[in-house]
Structure formats: C-alpha cells, structure tokens
Design an enzyme around this catalytic site. Structure first.
Site, PDB file in Angstrom:
ATOM      1  N   HIS A 159       0.848  -1.190   0.000  1.00 25.33           N
ATOM      2  CA  HIS A 159       0.000   0.000   0.000  1.00 25.33           C
ATOM      3  C   HIS A 159       0.885   1.241   0.000  1.00 25.33           C
ATOM      4  O   HIS A 159       1.985   1.238   0.545  1.00 25.33           O
ATOM      5  CB  HIS A 159      -0.933   0.010   1.230  1.00 25.33           C
ATOM      6  CG  HIS A 159      -1.975   1.084   1.114  1.00 25.33           C
ATOM      7  ND1 HIS A 159      -1.735   2.390   1.475  1.00 25.33           N
ATOM      8  CD2 HIS A 159      -3.237   1.054   0.637  1.00 25.33           C
ATOM      9  CE1 HIS A 159      -2.814   3.106   1.226  1.00 25.33           C
ATOM     10  NE2 HIS A 159      -3.749   2.318   0.716  1.00 25.33           N
ATOM     11  N   GLU A 197      -3.435   3.207  -7.513  1.00 25.27           N
ATOM     12  CA  GLU A 197      -3.824   4.293  -6.600  1.00 25.27           C
ATOM     13  C   GLU A 197      -2.817   5.442  -6.696  1.00 25.27           C
ATOM     14  O   GLU A 197      -1.755   5.375  -6.071  1.00 25.27           O
ATOM     15  CB  GLU A 197      -3.794   3.810  -5.138  1.00 25.27           C
ATOM     16  CG  GLU A 197      -4.829   2.799  -4.755  1.00 25.27           C
ATOM     17  CD  GLU A 197      -5.021   2.770  -3.229  1.00 25.27           C
ATOM     18  OE1 GLU A 197      -6.163   2.688  -2.804  1.00 25.27           O
ATOM     19  OE2 GLU A 197      -4.031   2.852  -2.473  1.00 25.27           O
TER      20      GLU A 197
HETATM   21  O1  G3P Z   1      -6.486   1.755   0.304  1.00 30.26           O
HETATM   22  C1  G3P Z   1      -7.392   2.674  -0.166  1.00 30.26           C
HETATM   23  C2  G3P Z   1      -6.876   4.025  -0.178  1.00 30.26           C
HETATM   24  O2  G3P Z   1      -5.544   4.281  -0.126  1.00 30.26           O
HETATM   25  C3  G3P Z   1      -7.705   5.071  -0.796  1.00 30.26           C
HETATM   26  O3  G3P Z   1      -7.993   5.917   0.244  1.00 30.26           O
HETATM   27  O4  G3P Z   1      -9.292   7.549   1.471  1.00 30.26           O
HETATM   28  O5  G3P Z   1      -8.743   7.938  -0.937  1.00 30.26           O
HETATM   29  O6  G3P Z   1     -10.406   6.191  -0.309  1.00 30.26           O
HETATM   30  P1  G3P Z   1      -9.182   6.949   0.089  1.00 30.26           P
END
Ligand code: G3P
Length: 221
Positions: A91, A139
């Site tokens: 992550h 991400e």
């Molecule tokens: O693991 C999910 C994450 O990093 C995304 O976070 O708060 O943007 O939904 P968020």
C-alpha cells in the site's frame, strides 16, 4: 471471486480503532448479502480474526516471511490462520521493495491467500504484473484521502493499467482507488475496465456508514 469487488481499507483512522471494525464488518456483511456483491474489509491487524469471523477479510499489509524470528511482522501463514482470505501488499502508506512484493505474492499462492498489490503509476503496474498477483490496485498517491476520485481525475491511468495488465497477466484483475466516494466514481471505474475499487475515507469517515457503502454498491450494478 466474482467481480465487481469493493475493498474497504479501514486503515488506522480513529474511527477504525479498538472494537470499531466489528461494526463495519457487520454492515459490510449485511449489504453484501442483500445486494449479492463482493465486499472485502481490511481492518487494523489486531481485529483481523474478529472481523474474519463476520465477513470476508484481508489484511492491510504483509511481510514476505515464513514463520520464524521476525519481530513485529505480519506473515502470510498467520493471516491465513486468523481467517483472512488475502492481503493488501505494498500500500502507498506501507511500501515495500519489489523483490519483497514478489515473495509476498508467491507466499500468498502457497497459503491460498488473495494478493492485492497496490501500485502508484503505470510504470509500476507493468513491473508488478510480471509477478502475476490476483489483483493490482492502481492508486495515485496524490489523490488518496481527497475528494476527487482516480476515475474522474485520471481515467487514462485506469484504462492504461487495464490494457497493460491484460497483455502481461490476463488472469490478474485491475482495481482502482483514491478519492472514491460516490456511485458515479465506482461506475466510471468499472466503465474504464476496472474489476472493482478500493477505498477508505469515503466509508470510514462517513456519518452514516451503511448509507455510504450502499451508495458505492449502486455504482457496481
Ligand atoms: O487503500 C485505499 C486508499 O488508499 C484510498 O484511500 O481515502 O482515498 O479512499 P481513500
């Protein structure tokens, strides 16, 4: 596992500490049964076993070790023994070297755990796809915890990930995450070819958790 998939990472937010993950797990279980969708919860490690008794659960992190002298590590065999079905690996808030990611994926295979590897950009997508994990979650770090979703702000990064992974590891599902909060965010992600989404703040910080999850489920249908 039937896509689309919704992964809720509870992180270590104030709202996720102590026994609080149990409530999230109960709501997730209720809604996944009601809407027949796959929801995975990633609770803080101390509650892994409690949450796994309630609903489908993955750990937030994994270290690439077999049992042994590894103080403070979270290892695949333990994750499996605690009842989880997989783990997030690498992550953005807990990155590990690529050689360790490969070892974690291989250990997940050995212990029959799902490997969900997070990556930051299209370059990393291609590198990690070579290791053939079950899931790659794209991400962009700068959008994590914000209000604009990856599917809105960077649709091309999702599309490119889907195309690249298809060529390198066709059995790997691509997920996307960062800033996902609404049914539109989820719908767009799926239209771009993602098999689901991973998110945190949109659910953890919501006033009404049940409503927030149900809103996301609407985008999966
Ligand atoms: O693991 C999910 C994450 O990093 C995304 O976070 O708060 O943007 O939904 P968020």
């Amino acid at each position: 596992m039937e896509p689309p998939i919704l992964i809720i990472n509870l992180k270590e937010y104030e709202q996720s500490l102590g026994e609080k993950p149990i409530k999230f797990a109960e709501v997730a279980k209720k809604l996944s049964d009601k809407h027949k969708v796959t929801i995975l919860i990633a609770p803080p490690t101390p509650l892994l076993n409690e949450v796994a008794k309630i609903t489908s659960t993955i750990s937030q992190h994994l270290d690439p070790f077999e049992p042994g002298a590894h103080t403070g590590a979270l290892i695949p065999k333990e994750v499996k023994d605690l009842g989880a079905i997989g783990s997030i690996i690498n992550h953005s808030e807990r990155r590990i070297p690529h050689e360790d990611i490969k070892k974690c994926i291989d250990l997940c295979r050995e212990y029959e755990l799902l490997s969900v590897v997070c990556v930051k950009d299209n370059e990393e997508v291609k590198e990690i796809a070579e290791f053939k994990p079950d899931f790659i979650a794209i991400e962009p770090p700068e959008l994590i915890g914000g209000d604009i979703s990856v599917s809105t702000a960077k649709p091309e990064i999702v599309k490119n990930s889907v195309n690249d992974v298809k060529k390198i590891s066709p059995r790997t599902y691509v997920l996307c995450g960062a800033g996902i909060k609404t049914r539109e965010d989820v719908k767009k992600a799926i239209e771009l070819g993602a098999k689901g989404v991973i998110l945190a703040s949109g659910v953890v910080k919501a006033g009404n958790v049940e409503k927030a999850i149900e809103e996301l489920i609407m985008g999966m249908k």
